[in-house]
Write an enzyme that holds these catalytic residues in place. Structure first.
Site, short mmCIF file in Angstrom:
data_model
loop_
_atom_site.label_atom_id
_atom_site.label_comp_id
_atom_site.label_asym_id
_atom_site.label_seq_id
_atom_site.Cartn_x
_atom_site.Cartn_y
_atom_site.Cartn_z
N GLN A 183 0.84 -1.21 0.00
CA GLN A 183 0.00 0.00 0.00
C GLN A 183 0.87 1.26 0.00
O GLN A 183 0.56 2.25 -0.65
CB GLN A 183 -0.93 -0.01 1.22
N ALA A 216 -5.52 5.02 -0.38
CA ALA A 216 -5.41 5.24 1.07
C ALA A 216 -3.94 5.26 1.46
O ALA A 216 -3.12 4.58 0.85
CB ALA A 216 -6.12 4.13 1.82
N SER A 238 -5.69 1.39 4.64
CA SER A 238 -6.43 0.66 3.61
C SER A 238 -7.05 -0.59 4.21
O SER A 238 -6.39 -1.37 4.89
CB SER A 238 -5.50 0.25 2.47
N HIS A 259 -7.76 -3.09 2.61
CA HIS A 259 -7.20 -4.27 1.94
C HIS A 259 -6.18 -4.97 2.83
O HIS A 259 -5.95 -6.16 2.69
CB HIS A 259 -6.59 -3.88 0.59
N ASP A 303 -11.87 -6.04 -4.30
CA ASP A 303 -12.28 -5.25 -5.47
C ASP A 303 -12.68 -6.26 -6.53
O ASP A 303 -11.94 -7.21 -6.79
CB ASP A 303 -11.12 -4.40 -6.00
N GLU A 345 -16.92 3.98 -4.64
CA GLU A 345 -16.18 2.89 -5.29
C GLU A 345 -17.12 1.70 -5.50
O GLU A 345 -17.25 0.85 -4.63
CB GLU A 345 -14.98 2.45 -4.43
N TRP A 349 -16.82 -0.94 -6.98
CA TRP A 349 -16.14 -2.25 -7.08
C TRP A 349 -15.61 -2.76 -5.74
O TRP A 349 -15.18 -3.90 -5.64
CB TRP A 349 -14.94 -2.12 -8.04
N HIS A 350 -15.63 -1.93 -4.70
CA HIS A 350 -14.98 -2.32 -3.43
C HIS A 350 -16.01 -2.85 -2.41
O HIS A 350 -16.89 -2.11 -1.98
CB HIS A 350 -14.22 -1.12 -2.86
ZN LIG Z 1 -10.58 -1.67 -2.84
#
Ligand SMILES: [Zn+2]
Length: 218
Positions: free
Chosen positions: A110, A131, A136, A138, A145, A191, A193-194
């Site tokens: 990240q 981020a 993040s 993630h 995603d 977002e 897709w997230h």
């Molecule tokens: Zn994402």
């Protein structure tokens, strides 16, 4: 007459200053008063621009997603991976394709990503689309995603799968994490897709109430 005008100008300037300070205050909350998260292995962990993961945090029980549901080797926390595969399989049966393009990302990854955006496109761009490391989701191994059959996660909203995902993700414990119109609450732009795994109980409540994870904890 002149005095009246002066009075009006003072009032208008006062109102303008008030509006500007309210707006600035909103934006200034992000990346300020940052708290470090202690127990980041909880499935309901809140990570955002005010709650940060430690640089050495790596989630327990990361497992590789079945390649049928991901673009290449992607890792998620076991419970989240199991439910994502279930979701993706259910979509598959309906002739939909919901494929993971990005899942677990380490702090160091990240950091590289954020610095790359900052260097090539400027700090404002980096802050708007990425981020800072530790901020993040993630890094929790609970975020994913996705892309649909148009094969571009950036255009997931236009994919035929988007509506199905919007209506059904919560049944598998996932929420659309950064909805449209909630940018001031989540700190992130919309977002489509997230998605974030929070478990079916929390996901259902968030979906039904049309709220965010931040609002759920309020
Ligand atoms: Zn994402």
């Amino acid at each position: 007459m002149y005095d009246d005008l002066k009075k009006y100008i003072i009032i208008i300037v006062g109102i303008l200053i008030m509006i500007i300070s309210i707006k600035t205050c909103d934006n200034n909350d992000f990346y300020k008063n940052i708290r470090v998260i202690d127990n980041a292995n909880r499935i309901d962990v809140l990570v955002n621009k005010n709650y940060k993961l430690k640089s050495d945090f790596i989630p327990n029980n990361l497992v590789k997603l079945n390649l049928k549901y991901s673009t290449d080797d992607k890792y998620m926390v076991e419970e989240a991976a199991y439910n994502f595969e279930k979701l993706s399989e259910e979509a598959y049966k309906k002739n939909y394709k919901i494929i993971a393009v990005s899942t677990y990302r380490s702090y160091q990854y990240q950091e590289k990503l954020f610095n790359y955006y900052a260097k090539t496109k400027g700090m404002d761009y980096a802050l708007s689309c990425s981020a800072k490391p530790g901020h993040s989701e993630h890094q929790t191994g609970l975020a994913v995603d996705v892309m649909g059959s148009n094969e571009d996660y950036d255009l997931f909203e236009q994919a035929k799968e988007f509506n199905w995902m919007k209506k059904n993700a919560y049944k598998y414990g996932f929420i659309l994490r950064y909805p449209k119109g909630k940018e001031k609450i989540t700190g992130f732009k919309y977002e489509p897709w997230h998605y974030r795994y929070v478990g079916t109980k929390i996901a259902k409540e968030i979906y039904k109430k049309k709220i965010t994870l931040e609002e759920y904890f309020k």
